[in-house]
Design a protein around this motif. Structure first.
Motif, PDB file in Angstrom:
ATOM      1  N   ALA A 318     -15.566  27.300   8.820  1.00 61.80           N
ATOM      2  CA  ALA A 318     -15.866  27.135   7.397  1.00 61.80           C
ATOM      3  C   ALA A 318     -17.301  27.510   7.042  1.00 61.80           C
ATOM      4  CB  ALA A 318     -15.610  25.691   6.989  1.00 61.80           C
ATOM      5  N   SER A 319     -18.150  27.799   8.021  1.00 59.88           N
ATOM      6  CA  SER A 319     -19.567  28.037   7.741  1.00 59.88           C
ATOM      7  C   SER A 319     -20.039  29.363   8.324  1.00 59.88           C
ATOM      8  CB  SER A 319     -20.415  26.899   8.317  1.00 59.88           C
ATOM      9  OG  SER A 319     -20.047  25.667   7.730  1.00 59.88           O
ATOM     10  N   PRO A 320     -20.839  30.105   7.562  1.00 55.20           N
ATOM     11  CA  PRO A 320     -21.328  31.401   8.036  1.00 55.20           C
ATOM     12  C   PRO A 320     -22.515  31.266   8.982  1.00 55.20           C
ATOM     13  CG  PRO A 320     -22.166  30.955   5.848  1.00 55.20           C
ATOM     14  CD  PRO A 320     -21.242  29.818   6.183  1.00 55.20           C
ATOM     15  N   VAL A 321     -22.805  32.351   9.667  1.00 58.57           N
ATOM     16  CA  VAL A 321     -23.978  32.396  10.543  1.00 58.57           C
ATOM     17  C   VAL A 321     -25.232  32.379   9.670  1.00 58.57           C
ATOM     18  CG1 VAL A 321     -25.241  33.788  12.223  1.00 58.57           C
ATOM     19  CG2 VAL A 321     -22.738  33.649  12.335  1.00 58.57           C
ATOM     20  N   PRO A 322     -26.228  31.559   9.984  1.00 56.92           N
ATOM     21  CA  PRO A 322     -27.473  31.553   9.200  1.00 56.92           C
ATOM     22  C   PRO A 322     -28.136  32.930   9.199  1.00 56.92           C
ATOM     23  CG  PRO A 322     -27.355  29.600  10.573  1.00 56.92           C
ATOM     24  CD  PRO A 322     -26.224  30.485  11.003  1.00 56.92           C
ATOM     25  N   THR A 323     -28.843  33.213   8.129  1.00 65.49           N
ATOM     26  CA  THR A 323     -29.456  34.533   7.964  1.00 65.49           C
ATOM     27  C   THR A 323     -30.977  34.446   7.961  1.00 65.49           C
ATOM     28  OG1 THR A 323     -29.433  34.347   5.545  1.00 65.49           O
ATOM     29  CG2 THR A 323     -27.488  35.336   6.593  1.00 65.49           C
ATOM     30  N   SER A 536     -30.413  29.703   5.023  1.00 67.05           N
ATOM     31  CA  SER A 536     -31.053  30.996   4.808  1.00 67.05           C
ATOM     32  C   SER A 536     -32.533  30.865   5.135  1.00 67.05           C
ATOM     33  CB  SER A 536     -30.879  31.435   3.346  1.00 67.05           C
ATOM     34  OG  SER A 536     -31.778  32.466   3.021  1.00 67.05           O
ATOM     35  N   VAL A 537     -33.032  31.719   6.016  1.00 62.96           N
ATOM     36  CA  VAL A 537     -34.446  31.727   6.396  1.00 62.96           C
ATOM     37  C   VAL A 537     -35.075  32.988   5.817  1.00 62.96           C
ATOM     38  CG1 VAL A 537     -36.061  31.820   8.341  1.00 62.96           C
ATOM     39  CG2 VAL A 537     -33.958  30.471   8.530  1.00 62.96           C
ATOM     40  N   THR A 538     -36.231  32.838   5.146  1.00 67.19           N
ATOM     41  CA  THR A 538     -36.893  34.007   4.571  1.00 67.19           C
ATOM     42  C   THR A 538     -38.381  33.992   4.921  1.00 67.19           C
ATOM     43  OG1 THR A 538     -37.375  32.903   2.465  1.00 67.19           O
ATOM     44  CG2 THR A 538     -35.280  34.088   2.624  1.00 67.19           C
ATOM     45  N   TRP A 539     -38.989  35.187   4.845  1.00 74.53           N
ATOM     46  CA  TRP A 539     -40.425  35.315   5.090  1.00 74.53           C
ATOM     47  C   TRP A 539     -40.913  36.564   4.377  1.00 74.53           C
ATOM     48  CZ3 TRP A 539     -42.600  39.405   8.090  1.00 74.53           C
ATOM     49  CH2 TRP A 539     -41.653  40.267   8.663  1.00 74.53           C
ATOM     50  N   SER A 540     -42.225  36.646   4.186  1.00 71.46           N
ATOM     51  CA  SER A 540     -42.782  37.850   3.568  1.00 71.46           C
ATOM     52  C   SER A 540     -43.982  38.342   4.363  1.00 71.46           C
ATOM     53  CB  SER A 540     -43.179  37.576   2.118  1.00 71.46           C
ATOM     54  OG  SER A 540     -44.362  36.817   2.048  1.00 71.46           O
ATOM     55  N   ARG A 541     -44.140  39.676   4.359  1.00 70.77           N
ATOM     56  CA  ARG A 541     -45.233  40.289   5.122  1.00 70.77           C
ATOM     57  C   ARG A 541     -46.574  40.143   4.419  1.00 70.77           C
ATOM     58  NH1 ARG A 541     -42.326  44.961   5.069  1.00 70.77           N
ATOM     59  NH2 ARG A 541     -44.153  46.083   4.296  1.00 70.77           N
ATOM     60  N   LEU A 562     -29.381  34.054  14.610  1.00 73.16           N
ATOM     61  CA  LEU A 562     -29.697  34.349  13.212  1.00 73.16           C
ATOM     62  C   LEU A 562     -29.268  35.784  12.904  1.00 73.16           C
ATOM     63  CD1 LEU A 562     -33.307  32.865  12.859  1.00 73.16           C
ATOM     64  CD2 LEU A 562     -31.302  32.118  11.570  1.00 73.16           C
ATOM     65  N   ARG A 563     -28.597  35.963  11.775  1.00 72.14           N
ATOM     66  CA  ARG A 563     -28.179  37.306  11.368  1.00 72.14           C
ATOM     67  C   ARG A 563     -29.223  37.894  10.436  1.00 72.14           C
ATOM     68  NH1 ARG A 563     -25.098  39.206   7.013  1.00 72.14           N
ATOM     69  NH2 ARG A 563     -24.657  37.071   6.310  1.00 72.14           N
ATOM     70  N   VAL A 564     -29.730  39.068  10.783  1.00 70.41           N
ATOM     71  CA  VAL A 564     -30.746  39.728   9.971  1.00 70.41           C
ATOM     72  C   VAL A 564     -30.090  40.362   8.753  1.00 70.41           C
ATOM     73  CG1 VAL A 564     -32.542  41.483   9.910  1.00 70.41           C
ATOM     74  CG2 VAL A 564     -32.129  40.195  12.018  1.00 70.41           C
ATOM     75  N   VAL A 565     -30.641  40.054   7.569  1.00 67.25           N
ATOM     76  CA  VAL A 565     -30.126  40.609   6.314  1.00 67.25           C
ATOM     77  C   VAL A 565     -31.224  41.429   5.655  1.00 67.25           C
ATOM     78  CG1 VAL A 565     -29.296  40.048   3.993  1.00 67.25           C
ATOM     79  CG2 VAL A 565     -28.494  38.733   5.959  1.00 67.25           C
ATOM     80  N   ASP A 566     -30.882  42.644   5.238  1.00 69.78           N
ATOM     81  CA  ASP A 566     -31.829  43.471   4.509  1.00 69.78           C
ATOM     82  C   ASP A 566     -32.057  42.865   3.124  1.00 69.78           C
ATOM     83  OD1 ASP A 566     -32.936  45.646   2.870  1.00 69.78           O
ATOM     84  OD2 ASP A 566     -32.557  46.860   4.660  1.00 69.78           O
TER      85      ASP A 566
END
Length: 593
Positions: A318-323, A536-541, A562-566
């Motif tokens: 029921a749950s997706p892989v975290p991104t 969902s994990v995010t970061w900025s350069r 963790l699945r990398v998302v563009d």
């Protein structure tokens, strides 16, 4: 005395390990409970089972936790189990009650007043020795005083432990200011927050009759969040116990995030060494987090001393892989997160089930603006308590007043009419301002009325509101929650967006030693394990202080978990481009093992 068939009911619904902990009524007992493993459930059911079986007398049980809100919730859960009379308090509340009770007998006078503003008192002390200090410096000195006291150090021992000074103050000036602060406090006959624990401990140590009375009153102790206990709190707990061992501690070393304030996880890690006859129960089944989320958490804490390896009780399918998604700058990251939140709401998610978590409060402004741009209401955790909001106080007062007069309409209609009279409108104001926040607060009160049990009256409803205010049992406003990782501890949401996971933010730039970086790791773990369904994990350069790289924690977790998302593939990217495909290419997290 047991309450008939209540015993089996108290234990019903507990899994095998939870039941083992709940039926271990004689200490010492150590419950190692992972995120979402039901530790509060175990604590309250253990106490209820002890009362049901006659092993405990409720008024001789003390359940200690770290926040007033957690203590209120514990009392509420115990009431729901039919147990009243248990003392569920914070360390400070319990110590203050004992201090106020015994001080007149011991000292022949009323107990000293409590300092209501340490920073203001420090400013007066600084003036007295010719120091002109800004508020941030005074706050740092106040934190230093708190750390010194909870780690049970003298001012001189503090100087030896922290010789670098504070800001533009060298260590000798810090020492002088602390002495001046203590002198002024004594002249005014006041105690600060930490002095309450020190004075209570000193009184029990010095006065055998006080020690005897306290130990006679309380026979059974439970301490929640034991990984956050400081040396001073641990010493007070030892004095409360005396030579008895009827103690149950519950904690998770992976959630030790207050070491900077004096918390010492070694008390939990070494509990079995201190108590060789201790019964240790491990709760490693999480009823909160989905399997893919726990895989991220487990990888993050792999190999750390005392870390539990959690398994999910939820349906994995029921749950997706975290991104993990990288953005070129902070503004693009905020817009990307807002777009993802909007997509979740459009897909049917309740805003109350969504949280955006970050390391530092300063990160909230850009996120709030991006959410407001999409007309998504948000609340920043850590502001005023719900029942302290002026509009809520006004509404509760109006409801209380209306409850003494006969009503012409039904209960819910009457509540709605009263709330309309103090500003509730049918249509919400635009998101992003104080008007919307006030509307959401009033709407939360109406929602409580709509969800109240049948036959609720306006009087019982307002009584319940007052009880909620006392226990800090606050309703959730229908908004997305923004919170620091520290503020989020102990809470949970279906959907969590963990933002700013870059070097310099998480771990934060001033974490330079192994111990400091490991504390940042545990903070990241707390953030991850707030998520029940999606993460969902995010970061900025790019940031105000130059270019960043993705956090070492993300690199260690690796792309197997963790699945990398563009960024361009995130929801909403077609209307607000957040990053080019090259923004994350080549900078994605790599497997650490």
């Amino acid at each position: 005395m047991a309450r008939g068939g209540a015993v089996s009911g108290v234990l019903d619904g507990l899994d095998e390990r939870q039941r083992e902990a709940a039926t271990a009524l004689r200490g010492p007992v150590c419950v190692l409970a992972g995120a979402g493993a039901g530790k509060t459930r175990v604590i309250t059911h253990r106490i209820a089972h002890g009362v049901d079986t006659g092993a405990y007398s409720p008024n001789r049980v003390m359940a200690v936790t770290f926040t007033t809100k957690a203590a209120g919730q514990m009392r509420g859960r115990l009431r729901a189990l039919g147990v009243t009379g248990v003392s569920a308090r914070t360390f400070h509340a319990a110590a203050l009650a004992q201090l106020n009770f015994f001080w007149p007998t011991v000292a022949g006078d009323t107990a000293p007043a409590i300092v209501d503003n340490k920073v203001r008192l420090l400013a007066h002390a600084a003036d007295g020795i010719g120091l002109d200090l800004d508020t941030p410096t005074l706050r740092d000195v106040a934190s230093a005083i708190e750390w010194r006291k909870v780690t049970m150090r003298s001012v001189e021992a503090y100087a030896a432990a922290r010789p670098n000074g504070i800001g533009r103050l060298d260590v000798q000036r810090v020492v002088d200011l602390q002495h001046a602060y203590e002198k002024l406090k004594d002249e005014r006959r006041q105690l600060d927050f930490e002095d309450v624990l020190l004075a209570c401990a000193g009184m029990i140590e010095a006065e055998p009759r006080v020690a005897q009375a306290v130990r006679e009153q309380y026979r059974h102790f439970t301490v929640d969040e034991f990984q956050d206990v400081s040396p001073l709190q641990h010493r007070l707990l030892e004095l409360w116990l005396g030579d008895r061992h009827d103690l149950c501690v519950v904690g998770d070393v992976s959630q030790t995030v207050y070491s900077f304030a004096g918390a010492d996880a070694s008390f939990l890690l070494e509990f079995s060494r201190r108590h060789p006859d201790a019964r240790v129960v491990r709760l490693e089944t999480s009823y909160r987090c989905a399997g893919p989320v726990l895989e991220v958490a487990n990888e993050l804490m792999r190999g750390r001393p005392g870390a539990l390896r959690l398994q999910s009780a939820r349906d994995r399918a029921a749950s997706p892989v975290p991104t993990v998604t990288g953005y070129p700058d902070d503004a693009a990251e905020a817009r990307g997160v807002a777009a993802a939140v909007a997509a979740q709401i459009d897909a049917g998610a309740d805003p109350r089930s969504i949280a955006v978590l970050y390391r530092a409060h300063a990160q909230s402004a850009e996120l709030l603006a991006a959410l407001a741009d999409r007309q998504i209401p948000a609340t920043v955790l850590g502001g005023k308590r719900f029942f302290d909001l002026p509009e809520v106080r006004q509404a509760v007062l109006a409801l209380r007043g209306a409850s003494v007069a006969p009503t012409e309409h039904g209960f819910v209609d009457t509540v709605r009419d009263v709330l309309r009279s103090v500003g509730l409108t049918d249509d919400p104001p635009p998101a992003g301002g104080a008007l919307r926040e006030s509307w959401e607060a009033r709407r939360a009160l109406l929602r409580l009325a709509e969800e109240a049990p049948p036959h609720t009256t306006l009087r019982t409803f307002t009584d319940d509101l007052l009880a909620r205010a006392k226990d800090q049992h606050e309703p959730a406003m229908r908004t997305v929650t923004l919170a620091t990782l520290h503020a989020a501890k102990g809470l949970e949401w279906d959907h969590v967006h963990l933002v700013g996971v870059a070097e310099g933010l998480l771990p934060i730039s001033y974490a330079t030693t192994f111990e400091q970086v490991d504390e940042e790791r545990r903070l990241a773990y707390v953030g991850v394990t707030r998520a029940a369904r999606t993460l969902s994990v995010t970061w900025s350069r790019g940031g105000a202080r130059g270019e960043r790289s993705v956090s070492r924690f993300v690199r260690e977790i690796g792309t197997r978990t963790l699945r990398v998302v563009d960024a361009d593939a995130r929801p909403g990217a077609s209307t607000r481009r957040s990053a080019s495909p090259s923004a994350t290419r080549g900078r994605a997290p790599r497997p650490a093992r």
